[in-house]
Design a protein around this motif. Sequence first.
Motif, PDB file in Angstrom:
ATOM      1  N   UNK A 281     -15.967   2.768   9.023  1.00 34.85           N
ATOM      2  CA  UNK A 281     -14.802   3.162   9.804  1.00 34.85           C
ATOM      3  C   UNK A 281     -13.542   2.478   9.274  1.00 34.85           C
ATOM      4  N   UNK A 282     -13.596   1.183   9.090  1.00 36.45           N
ATOM      5  CA  UNK A 282     -12.454   0.451   8.543  1.00 36.45           C
ATOM      6  C   UNK A 282     -12.219   0.743   7.078  1.00 36.45           C
ATOM      7  N   UNK A 283     -13.306   0.939   6.330  1.00 28.25           N
ATOM      8  CA  UNK A 283     -13.177   1.254   4.904  1.00 28.25           C
ATOM      9  C   UNK A 283     -12.385   2.540   4.705  1.00 28.25           C
ATOM     10  N   UNK A 284     -12.577   3.512   5.573  1.00 24.92           N
ATOM     11  CA  UNK A 284     -11.821   4.769   5.473  1.00 24.92           C
ATOM     12  C   UNK A 284     -10.321   4.504   5.560  1.00 24.92           C
ATOM     13  N   UNK A 285      -9.923   3.615   6.442  1.00 27.34           N
ATOM     14  CA  UNK A 285      -8.517   3.272   6.567  1.00 27.34           C
ATOM     15  C   UNK A 285      -7.975   2.581   5.335  1.00 27.34           C
ATOM     16  N   UNK A 286      -8.778   1.687   4.749  1.00 28.92           N
ATOM     17  CA  UNK A 286      -8.355   0.990   3.525  1.00 28.92           C
ATOM     18  C   UNK A 286      -8.187   1.982   2.377  1.00 28.92           C
ATOM     19  N   UNK A 287      -9.144   2.892   2.229  1.00 30.83           N
ATOM     20  CA  UNK A 287      -9.059   3.907   1.169  1.00 30.83           C
ATOM     21  C   UNK A 287      -7.812   4.774   1.376  1.00 30.83           C
ATOM     22  N   UNK A 288      -7.572   5.183   2.607  1.00 29.09           N
ATOM     23  CA  UNK A 288      -6.397   6.002   2.898  1.00 29.09           C
ATOM     24  C   UNK A 288      -5.107   5.235   2.603  1.00 29.09           C
ATOM     25  N   UNK A 289      -5.088   3.959   2.947  1.00 22.68           N
ATOM     26  CA  UNK A 289      -3.883   3.150   2.729  1.00 22.68           C
ATOM     27  C   UNK A 289      -3.541   3.037   1.248  1.00 22.68           C
ATOM     28  N   UNK A 290      -4.550   2.734   0.438  1.00 19.89           N
ATOM     29  CA  UNK A 290      -4.279   2.527  -0.984  1.00 19.89           C
ATOM     30  C   UNK A 290      -4.100   3.836  -1.744  1.00 19.89           C
ATOM     31  N   UNK A 291      -4.766   4.897  -1.293  1.00 18.55           N
ATOM     32  CA  UNK A 291      -4.615   6.186  -1.973  1.00 18.55           C
ATOM     33  C   UNK A 291      -3.379   6.938  -1.497  1.00 18.55           C
ATOM     34  N   UNK A 292      -2.904   6.590  -0.322  1.00 11.44           N
ATOM     35  CA  UNK A 292      -1.751   7.288   0.242  1.00 11.44           C
ATOM     36  C   UNK A 292      -2.085   8.659   0.782  1.00 11.44           C
ATOM     37  N   UNK A 293      -3.380   8.937   0.922  1.00 16.60           N
ATOM     38  CA  UNK A 293      -3.833  10.242   1.429  1.00 16.60           C
ATOM     39  C   UNK A 293      -4.874  10.009   2.515  1.00 16.60           C
TER      40      UNK A 293
ATOM     41  N   UNK B  55       1.891  12.236  13.349  1.00 19.78           N
ATOM     42  CA  UNK B  55       2.859  11.193  13.709  1.00 19.78           C
ATOM     43  C   UNK B  55       3.303  10.375  12.496  1.00 19.78           C
ATOM     44  N   UNK B  56       2.397  10.163  11.548  1.00 20.52           N
ATOM     45  CA  UNK B  56       2.675   9.333  10.370  1.00 20.52           C
ATOM     46  C   UNK B  56       2.130  10.039   9.128  1.00 20.52           C
ATOM     47  N   UNK B  57       2.818  11.041   8.624  1.00 17.79           N
ATOM     48  CA  UNK B  57       2.311  11.811   7.487  1.00 17.79           C
ATOM     49  C   UNK B  57       2.111  10.943   6.245  1.00 17.79           C
ATOM     50  N   UNK B  58       0.932  11.001   5.649  1.00 20.05           N
ATOM     51  CA  UNK B  58       0.691  10.228   4.429  1.00 20.05           C
ATOM     52  C   UNK B  58       1.423  10.869   3.244  1.00 20.05           C
ATOM     53  N   UNK B  59       1.928  10.068   2.319  1.00 22.24           N
ATOM     54  CA  UNK B  59       2.720  10.606   1.217  1.00 22.24           C
ATOM     55  C   UNK B  59       1.943  11.501   0.254  1.00 22.24           C
ATOM     56  N   UNK B  60       0.637  11.290   0.143  1.00 22.82           N
ATOM     57  CA  UNK B  60      -0.158  12.059  -0.826  1.00 22.82           C
ATOM     58  C   UNK B  60      -1.069  13.093  -0.173  1.00 22.82           C
ATOM     59  N   UNK B  61      -0.745  13.492   1.043  1.00 23.06           N
ATOM     60  CA  UNK B  61      -1.490  14.574   1.672  1.00 23.06           C
ATOM     61  C   UNK B  61      -2.543  14.133   2.664  1.00 23.06           C
TER      62      UNK B  61
ATOM     63  N   UNK C 269       0.841  -1.201   0.000  1.00 25.67           N
ATOM     64  CA  UNK C 269       0.000   0.000   0.000  1.00 25.67           C
ATOM     65  C   UNK C 269       0.875   1.249   0.000  1.00 25.67           C
ATOM     66  N   UNK C 270       0.257   2.368  -0.317  1.00 31.02           N
ATOM     67  CA  UNK C 270       0.983   3.643  -0.323  1.00 31.02           C
ATOM     68  C   UNK C 270       1.230   4.186   1.080  1.00 31.02           C
TER      69      UNK C 270
END
Length: 154
Positions: A89-101, A112-118, A38-39
């Motif tokens: 709730x969990x779906x939001x985490x999956x979307x964030x993981x794959x989108x990197x945002x 604490x853990x900045x996402x690469x895509x904002x 994942x991103x």
Amino acid sequence: MTSDIQSLKITLRQWTLLSGVLQIIVGCSVGFIPPTGVSWFRGIVMAHIEFTANGVLMIVLGLLVRDLVLNATALKVWFATLQIGTWTNGIAGVVAAFSGASSKLMPTLNEKFPPPNGTDNPLVSGVLQLCGITIMIALLLTAYGLYRSQRVSK
């Protein structure tokens, strides 16, 4: 009429318990996704925690459904909002993981853990808002149904 409500409660209880167990299984399965898959791996960690915790919440509320004094419409709204709220709730985490945002609704995680895509993914934010609203509706209906149960039993 009472037997219709009792039948509905039994059905909703069974589906709620099954859905809770399935949600825990999904949460554990998501935990197998490797960081390189994942991103933004923190999104997977979030999804893992949220799916499993919300699965437990759903099981607990499923065990309480027999005690809820709500009419058929309120029980159906309770079930629908519980399903939508806990799963999103969990779906939001999956979307964030794959989108990197992620979302601005998660400031501590982002810090604490900045996402690469904002931190301004509208899909993640929208799903989290839907989650918050629907879980609150389900919890308020649960509290109201339990309160009415207490008053009826006196």
